[in-house]
Design a protein around this motif. Structure first.
Motif, short mmCIF file in Angstrom:
data_model
loop_
_atom_site.label_atom_id
_atom_site.label_comp_id
_atom_site.label_asym_id
_atom_site.label_seq_id
_atom_site.Cartn_x
_atom_site.Cartn_y
_atom_site.Cartn_z
N UNK A 92 0.87 -1.17 -0.11
CA UNK A 92 0.01 0.02 0.05
C UNK A 92 1.13 1.32 0.00
N UNK A 93 1.90 1.06 0.71
CA UNK A 93 2.96 2.36 0.59
C UNK A 93 3.82 2.78 -0.59
N UNK A 94 3.83 1.78 -1.28
CA UNK A 94 4.57 1.85 -2.55
C UNK A 94 3.78 1.65 -3.72
N UNK A 95 2.47 1.80 -3.55
CA UNK A 95 1.35 1.74 -4.90
C UNK A 95 1.70 2.51 -5.80
N UNK A 96 2.42 3.86 -5.57
CA UNK A 96 2.66 4.69 -6.88
C UNK A 96 3.83 4.17 -7.62
N UNK A 97 4.51 3.10 -7.27
CA UNK A 97 5.58 2.48 -8.11
C UNK A 97 4.78 1.20 -8.73
N UNK A 98 4.15 0.38 -7.99
CA UNK A 98 3.70 -0.84 -8.32
C UNK A 98 2.14 -0.94 -7.88
#
Length: 321
Positions: A92-98
């Motif tokens: 959830x914390x790196x959904x901007x990347x994946x």
């Protein structure tokens, strides 16, 4: 070979031997998105302790800190860049990347099922391709999110409520007619006190770690989604390990994932503790509860289809119910 040459050779070997022994052990730099005393750091702490106890001379983990060291929403970038080798965090914390990582929370399938049906392999490859990291392990499985509020609700209409949110359930909160706001975990208590938010989405476990029970009156039942906390590792760091080191880490992964069997029991114990603290459970009617959960799935998958139309079919095939 004369005596002088033999002495030089022996001396060189004596110097090289400790260097060769030292090089065999790899120390991985790690960070956690969660504080040391919180529920979602417990599995990670056990993993680190076991690796360091059994991996001497092979693999060690150096924990550099928690969210005070690297803010949660920046941990994905830190893993991708190799600033840290391994992280206890959530997709959830790196959904901007994946963005596809949100399927890991939408799924009702266990990690064992995802490893067997190819879901883990699919998500792992997406992380490798898009973020230079791999999905090493899942440290939570079988715990649902809930809506916690200071205001009583009696249906699936949450109109007027301002709820702390994260990307994975923002579309669901919008479908409930609530107003989702992104607030860092460390700022939620103050936001509740000041009326910036009326409530929040959070797992069944963990609110006592943050003191949120002091400003929480209700928990809505049923829950929704499947909380995902995972270990992610820098792909280059993984590639540098030899076969023995990888086999060792995979063995530890199998062990730590086996602990997830107790997650649902822990959630029920936490709910009892919430009741003792005065937090009331709002039980939606069977019809409303069914609609509540259906709405959560519809909103989640529709949002994922918009941000990853090419992958959503494969994701549904592996992660969908």
């Amino acid at each position: 070979m004369n005596n002088k040459s033999k002495k030089l050779l022996c001396g060189s070997l004596l110097v090289l031997t400790p260097m060769m022994t030292q090089a065999a052990e790899v120390t991985l730099k790690a960070v956690s998105a969660f504080g040391p005393d919180t529920y979602f750091n417990q599995r990670f702490a056990q993993f680190v302790e076991k690796v360091n106890a059994e991996g001497k001379g092979l693999v060690q983990i150096n924990l550099v800190g928690g969210p005070e060291a690297i803010p949660p929403f920046e941990i994905g970038n830190a893993v991708r860049a190799g600033i840290v080798d391994i992280a206890n965090t959530t997709g959830v914390f790196h959904a901007n990347m994946v963005p596809e990582t949100l399927a890991m929370t939408l799924t009702n399938k266990s990690m064992a099922e995802l490893r067997e049906n190819g879901g883990h392999a699919l998500m792992d490859q997406l992380h490798r391709d898009k973020a230079n990291m791999l999905w090493l392990a899942r440290l939570s499985d079988g715990i649902q999110y809930h809506v916690y509020t200071n205001k009583e609700v009696d249906s699936t209409n949450f109109s007027g409520l301002k709820l702390r949110s994260v990307p994975v359930y923002r579309p669901f909160f919008q479908a409930l007619d609530a107003t989702p706001l992104q607030v860092a975990p460390g700022e939620v208590l103050t936001a509740l006190e000041r009326g910036v938010v009326d409530g929040y989405g959070w797992p069944a476990t963990g609110i006592f770690d943050l003191g949120w029970q002091e400003k929480t009156a209700y928990r809505v039942e049923p829950g929704f989604y499947n909380v995902e906390i995972s270990l992610f590792m820098n792909q280059d760091s993984w590639s540098k390990l030899d076969d023995e080191q990888r086999a060792f880490l995979n063995k530890q992964v199998a062990w730590v994932e086996s602990l997830n069997a107790k997650a649902a029991q822990n959630a029920e114990l936490e709910k009892q503790k919430q009741a003792e603290a005065g937090i009331q459970a709002i039980e939606l009617s069977p019809e409303q509860g069914k609609r509540f959960q259906q709405l959560s799935q519809q909103a989640g998958w529709q949002a994922l289809e918009q941000i990853s139309p090419k992958q959503v079919g494969d994701l549904k095939a592996h992660f969908g119910s």
